[in-house]
Write a protein that holds these residues in place. Structure first.
Motif, PDB file in Angstrom:
ATOM      1  N   MET A   1       0.830  -1.202   0.000  1.00 24.96           N
ATOM      2  CA  MET A   1       0.000   0.000   0.000  1.00 24.96           C
ATOM      3  C   MET A   1       0.865   1.254   0.000  1.00 24.96           C
TER       4      MET A   1
ATOM      5  N   SER B   1       2.076   1.799  -3.502  1.00 24.74           N
ATOM      6  CA  SER B   1       0.955   2.273  -4.326  1.00 24.74           C
ATOM      7  C   SER B   1       0.676   3.745  -4.067  1.00 24.74           C
ATOM      8  N   ALA B   2       0.583   4.122  -2.788  1.00 23.56           N
ATOM      9  CA  ALA B   2       0.246   5.501  -2.421  1.00 23.56           C
ATOM     10  C   ALA B   2       1.320   6.480  -2.883  1.00 23.56           C
TER      11      ALA B   2
ATOM     12  N   TRP C   1      -3.338  -3.563   4.559  1.00 21.88           N
ATOM     13  CA  TRP C   1      -3.678  -2.943   3.276  1.00 21.88           C
ATOM     14  C   TRP C   1      -4.831  -1.957   3.470  1.00 21.88           C
ATOM     15  N   ASN C   2      -5.905  -2.402   4.125  1.00 23.71           N
ATOM     16  CA  ASN C   2      -7.069  -1.541   4.344  1.00 23.71           C
ATOM     17  C   ASN C   2      -6.759  -0.384   5.292  1.00 23.71           C
TER      18      ASN C   2
ATOM     19  N   GLN D   1      -4.290   2.161   3.788  1.00 21.73           N
ATOM     20  CA  GLN D   1      -4.940   2.855   2.682  1.00 21.73           C
ATOM     21  C   GLN D   1      -5.836   3.973   3.198  1.00 21.73           C
TER      22      GLN D   1
ATOM     23  N   TYR E   1      -2.938   6.866   4.812  1.00 21.39           N
ATOM     24  CA  TYR E   1      -2.735   7.614   3.575  1.00 21.39           C
ATOM     25  C   TYR E   1      -3.975   8.368   3.099  1.00 21.39           C
TER      26      TYR E   1
ATOM     27  N   VAL F   1     -11.623   3.668   1.367  1.00 22.74           N
ATOM     28  CA  VAL F   1     -11.306   2.245   1.412  1.00 22.74           C
ATOM     29  C   VAL F   1     -12.441   1.491   0.725  1.00 22.74           C
TER      30      VAL F   1
ATOM     31  N   ALA G   1      -7.357   4.097  -3.361  1.00 23.41           N
ATOM     32  CA  ALA G   1      -6.180   3.655  -4.123  1.00 23.41           C
ATOM     33  C   ALA G   1      -6.466   2.403  -4.930  1.00 23.41           C
ATOM     34  N   GLU G   2      -7.401   1.593  -4.477  1.00 25.02           N
ATOM     35  CA  GLU G   2      -7.762   0.377  -5.200  1.00 25.02           C
ATOM     36  C   GLU G   2      -8.438   0.674  -6.536  1.00 25.02           C
TER      37      GLU G   2
ATOM     38  N   ALA H   1      -2.279   0.713  -8.557  1.00 27.49           N
ATOM     39  CA  ALA H   1      -2.516  -0.400  -7.631  1.00 27.49           C
ATOM     40  C   ALA H   1      -2.555  -1.723  -8.393  1.00 27.49           C
TER      41      ALA H   1
END
Length: 293
Positions: A104, A107-108, A222-223, A226, A230, A234, A261-262, A267
């Motif tokens: 994560m 990704s962020a 991850w959750n 996210q 960040y 979610v 982000a997902e 991602a």
């Protein structure tokens, strides 16, 4: 005829395991709405029933209960395990937890570096600390419920009858469809694609490590990172007070938009790399263990 019978048996169990929680949640929601209206509350102010935090905990509880009930009634006699009774469970959970932070965070930062978002740090106060604690507890429950139901019961059931590859693919697609009612799920193709990829990552980690604790740890971090670290939505849900407040600079395919982000193609790339890295890392360890024996 036997193959058809087996297919309908497996499909029926999967449908039944999903219907039971949905019916319970629907009944509870109707009761809650009736009580709220009778008390003079405005449902619009309550953001309808779905916005109430207690419904999220109820959802977690009933999906866990459904998985265990289905396993106890139909599967225990077959001898396969859901994956909770795993040696070194804490070790695997920590590995998964730190892997989730890494994935994560990458990704962020990439979304930020590409200009999709900008950040502003929040002030550390009692409200933020309470929000972080509540969010961590909530996502522990979410990780446990979704992994026990999807990877523990559904993946285990399909694997027993059809093998590992169909179990990974089908359970990941079901996992994505479980999020189909989330806000902005179909704003672009990337939310659905990324939930599928996350499901594949969780499923492969369950397969390679032999239990649920690696994917539980990964799912949790991850959750949590996210949303509460960040500042993203979610899976379309607003986390509340967060460490970094996000400004969406667009475009939605880059920033993820209101799904989080997902919803970003970045991602997608990170999840694919994570799947490849996990596969080769644990395949190598499993080969080494076999050679030592």
């Amino acid at each position: 005829m036997r193959l058809i019978k087996k297919f309908f048996s497996v499909a029926g169990k999967i449908i039944l395991s999903g219907l039971m929680p949905l019916i319970i949640i629907l009944i509870a929601g109707i009761i809650y709405a009736i009580i709220s209206v009778a008390s003079g509350d405005n449902l619009d102010d309550l953001n309808a029933v779905d916005g109430a935090r207690w419904t999220l905990y109820l959802q977690c509880a009933v999906f866990i209960a459904s998985a265990f009930a289905m396993f106890a009634f139909f599967e225990r006699k077959h001898g396969w395990q859901m994956g909770l009774n795993q040696k070194q469970a804490g070790h695997f959970a920590l590995q998964g937890f730190f892997a989730g932070i890494l994935l994560m965070t990458v990704s962020a930062i990439l979304i930020w570096a590409a200009g999709g978002i900008s950040w502003e740090a929040s002030n550390w106060d009692q409200t933020l600390i309470r929000s972080l604690l509540e969010g961590f507890i909530l996502f522990i429950c979410v990780a446990l419920s979704e992994e026990i139901f999807t990877r523990g019961y559904i993946q285990g059931l399909i694997k027993y009858h059809y093998g590992s590859t169909p179990a990974i693919i089908v359970s990941s697609i079901i996992f994505a469809f479980m999020h189909s009612m989330n806000p902005n799920m179909f704003e672009t193709p990337f939310p659905f694609i990324n939930i599928c990829l996350a499901g594949i990552l969780f499923s492969i980690s369950r397969e390679l490590t032999g239990g649920l604790w690696w994917p539980i740890g990964l799912h949790l971090s991850w959750n949590f990172f996210q949303g509460y670290v960040y500042g993203f939505q979610v899976s379309g849900m607003n986390p509340g007070a967060v460490v970094l407040q996000v400004t969406d600079n667009g475009p939605v395919q880059l920033s993820g938009g209101e799904f989080g982000a997902e919803g970003s193609f970045i991602a997608s790339l990170v999840l694919i790399l994570g799947i490849i890295a996990l596969y080769y890392m644990y395949r190598g360890k499993n080969k080494s263990s076999t050679l030592k024996r």
